[in-house]
Design an enzyme around this catalytic site. Structure first.
Site, PDB file in Angstrom:
ATOM      1  N   ASP A  74       0.818  -1.214   0.000  1.00 31.24           N
ATOM      2  CA  ASP A  74       0.000   0.000   0.000  1.00 31.24           C
ATOM      3  C   ASP A  74       0.855   1.268   0.000  1.00 31.24           C
ATOM      4  OD1 ASP A  74       0.773  -0.949   2.603  1.00 31.24           O
ATOM      5  OD2 ASP A  74      -0.460   0.637   3.484  1.00 31.24           O
ATOM      6  N   GLU A  75       0.276   2.300  -0.566  1.00 27.85           N
ATOM      7  CA  GLU A  75       0.763   3.680  -0.415  1.00 27.85           C
ATOM      8  C   GLU A  75       2.263   3.845  -0.701  1.00 27.85           C
ATOM      9  OE1 GLU A  75      -2.345   5.257   2.952  1.00 27.85           O
ATOM     10  OE2 GLU A  75      -0.663   4.078   3.702  1.00 27.85           O
TER      11      GLU A  75
HETATM   12  C1  TNX Z   1      -4.153   3.797   5.566  1.00 25.77           C
HETATM   13  S1  TNX Z   1      -4.993   1.093   5.056  1.00 25.77           S
HETATM   14  C2  TNX Z   1      -3.111   2.889   5.725  1.00 25.77           C
HETATM   15  C3  TNX Z   1      -2.425   2.831   7.011  1.00 25.77           C
HETATM   16  C4  TNX Z   1      -2.935   3.852   8.001  1.00 25.77           C
HETATM   17  C5  TNX Z   1      -4.455   3.929   7.918  1.00 25.77           C
HETATM   18  C6  TNX Z   1      -5.102   4.823   8.928  1.00 25.77           C
HETATM   19  C7  TNX Z   1      -3.636   0.963   4.507  1.00 25.77           C
HETATM   20  C8  TNX Z   1      -3.389  -0.190   3.674  1.00 25.77           C
HETATM   21  N1  TNX Z   1      -2.776   1.918   4.801  1.00 25.77           N
HETATM   22  O1  TNX Z   1      -1.051   2.978   6.800  1.00 25.77           O
HETATM   23  O2  TNX Z   1      -2.548   3.472   9.268  1.00 25.77           O
HETATM   24  O3  TNX Z   1      -4.812   4.362   6.624  1.00 25.77           O
HETATM   25  O4  TNX Z   1      -6.491   4.688   8.926  1.00 25.77           O
END
Ligand code: TNX
Length: 475
Positions: A286-287
């Protein structure tokens, strides 16, 4: 007395006959179950029942050789002064004992079991809870407490988010600085912590006794600052990153060009796979905002293949769907603001989806504007939000057969102790568990709302903190 107060509501139940009396002299007989019987026996003892081998026991718990209800299904009958619980597998007996506990008026005290005939099995195979032990660290005792709370609602997967920018929480042979350096930080600058191999085995074993599979997550290529701070050679410029104890996301990445990165990943995945009796290993994904659209997919493909080579089934957050997926990969839909297009693409590519829509099942979200803990991203998540949705029709193009299951997520940027974990999980975890277990046709919000009210006595007995949602008429 209400009809019954079982959460998750069983697939089928009818009221039948007189209640069965239970008191200090009531005994149970647990037959034909070896090996995995100790957690079952513990659960039955907590109801105030003593074990016997005699056929004149009141409560009969037995395997029945009928595969019809699957590995987790069970039949429970209480009538004519006799309670009978039968299942194909010990897992089914364990799920059934959770139901039985909820039918006992006052567990551990003299009382009665409502007269019922229940036939029950899960809608989805994956009924998960993710706990982020990276932003703040939670030790073995806390994780066991979470396992106990989850087991009561028939959760069967515990996904541990073991690594992130703020901390690396699992010991890996040959890479000691991951925990010596990367394990010593947390959000807000606290002391952090990590699991030794023995600690981790203790968690896996405790979960297995409750028929819960632990799914370890090593989040790559982003969310890796703790590793990048531990080993300079993992950075493209060869310089260790400073520790990170804030809460932004998306700034870190492993160095995709360096061979050492892939040796690191192979050794970490091999070590984690070796600690994991369960079938799944989660690679995050993710991200990873610093990578280009040309860099990210080939990296993910390589990582999914590495995991498959360890013999585990890879799982990734929805972003991994931009890569070619190894057959069997499970994709976790979470980002409801970005929308479901990646999850839909994953399904078109033959993957199954784990439903974790943030605006429903992110249990780190505040309940309402007065909640002091938690984040407020897209919206608040009250218990009805967590409950009132259907995994098989939430997203156009993703039907029941594409859904491996449902998973609640507790990120812990703002959560520092077990009482805070409890207050975020309860009551919403019970809601998500029912979404994942019960057939759509047997559940609705008015029914759940009234059954949920009956759970609070139990939480109080356990000494568990919970959110007294104004949506529920608590007793
Ligand atoms: C998104 S959900 C993230 C996390 C954060 C969260 C906070 C996801 C795969 N990544 O790194 O902790 O939002 O709600």
């Amino acid at each position: 007395m209400t009809d019954h107060a079982v959460v998750p509501v069983p697939a089928s139940h009818v009221r039948s006959g007189r209640p069965v009396r239970i008191d200090g002299s009531t005994r149970y007989r647990l037959a034909a179950v070896d090996g995995q019987a100790s957690a079952l026996a513990t659960e039955l003892a907590r109801l105030g029942l003593a074990r016997t081998d005699s056929a004149d026991a009141t409560v009969h718990v037995d395997l029945d050789g009928s595969a019809e209800l699957g590995d987790e299904g069970y039949r429970l009958e209480a009538r004519d002064d006799r309670v009978t619980l039968r299942a194909y597998r010990p897992a089914g007996l364990f799920r059934g004992v959770q139901t039985l506990r909820q039918l006992v008026t006052d567990p551990g005290q003299p009382g009665e079991v409502a007269g019922v005939e229940i036939v029950d099995w899960p809608r989805f195979r994956w009924r998960g809870l993710m706990l982020d032990v990276a932003r703040h660290f939670f030790g073995v005792a806390d994780v066991k407490r979470v396992i106990d709370l989850a087991a009561q609602y028939k959760i069967n997967m515990l996904h541990l988010h073991l690594t992130d920018d703020q901390g690396w929480r699992i010991a890996v042979d040959g890479w000691p600085k991951l925990t010596e350096i990367g394990g010593r930080t947390a959000v807000g600058g606290g002391p952090g912590g990590y699991y030794t191999t023995d600690d981790y085995a203790e968690i896996v074993d405790y979960a297995a006794q409750r028929f819960i599979t632990v799914v370890p997550e090593i989040d790559v290529p982003g969310h890796t600052n703790a590793a990048l701070a531990s080993y300079p050679e993992l950075n493209c410029d060869g310089r260790a990153r400073p520790a990170f104890t804030d809460t932004e996301v998306g700034f870190s990445s492993l160095c995709l060009e360096k061979p050492v990165t892939y040796r690191f990943l192979a050794e970490v995945f091999a070590a984690v796979a070796a600690m994991t009796p369960g079938a799944y290993l989660h690679v995050g994904g993710d991200e990873a905002y610093t990578l280009t659209a040309a860099q990210y997919p080939p990296f993910v493909e390589r990582v999914l293949t590495m995991v498959a080579d360890t013999g585990k089934v890879p799982v990734g957050w929805q972003e991994v769907a931009s890569a070619r997926l190894v057959p069997g990969t499970a994709v976790q839909y979470w980002n409801t603001r970005a929308g479901p297009s990646q999850a839909v693409a994953a399904v078109k590519a033959g993957a199954q989806v784990i439903m974790s829509p943030a605006d429903r099942v992110y249990l780190d979200m505040k309940y309402d504007p007065t909640t002091s803990l938690g984040l407020h991203r897209a919206r608040h998540v009250e218990v009805r939000d967590a409950y009132d949705w259907d995994p098989g029709s939430l997203v156009d193009g993703i039907g029941d057969g594409d859904v491996l299951g449902v998973e609640a997520a507790l990120w812990t940027e703002t959560i520092t102790g077990i009482d805070e974990i409890e207050r975020m999980l309860l009551p919403r975890l019970a809601a998500v568990a029912e979404v994942a277990w019960s057939p759509a046709t047997t559940r609705d919000w008015p029914g759940f709302r009234s059954r949920l009210a009956g759970q609070s006595a139990h939480w109080t007995r356990l000494g568990a903190a919970y959110h007294r949602s104004p949506q529920v008429a608590w007793r």
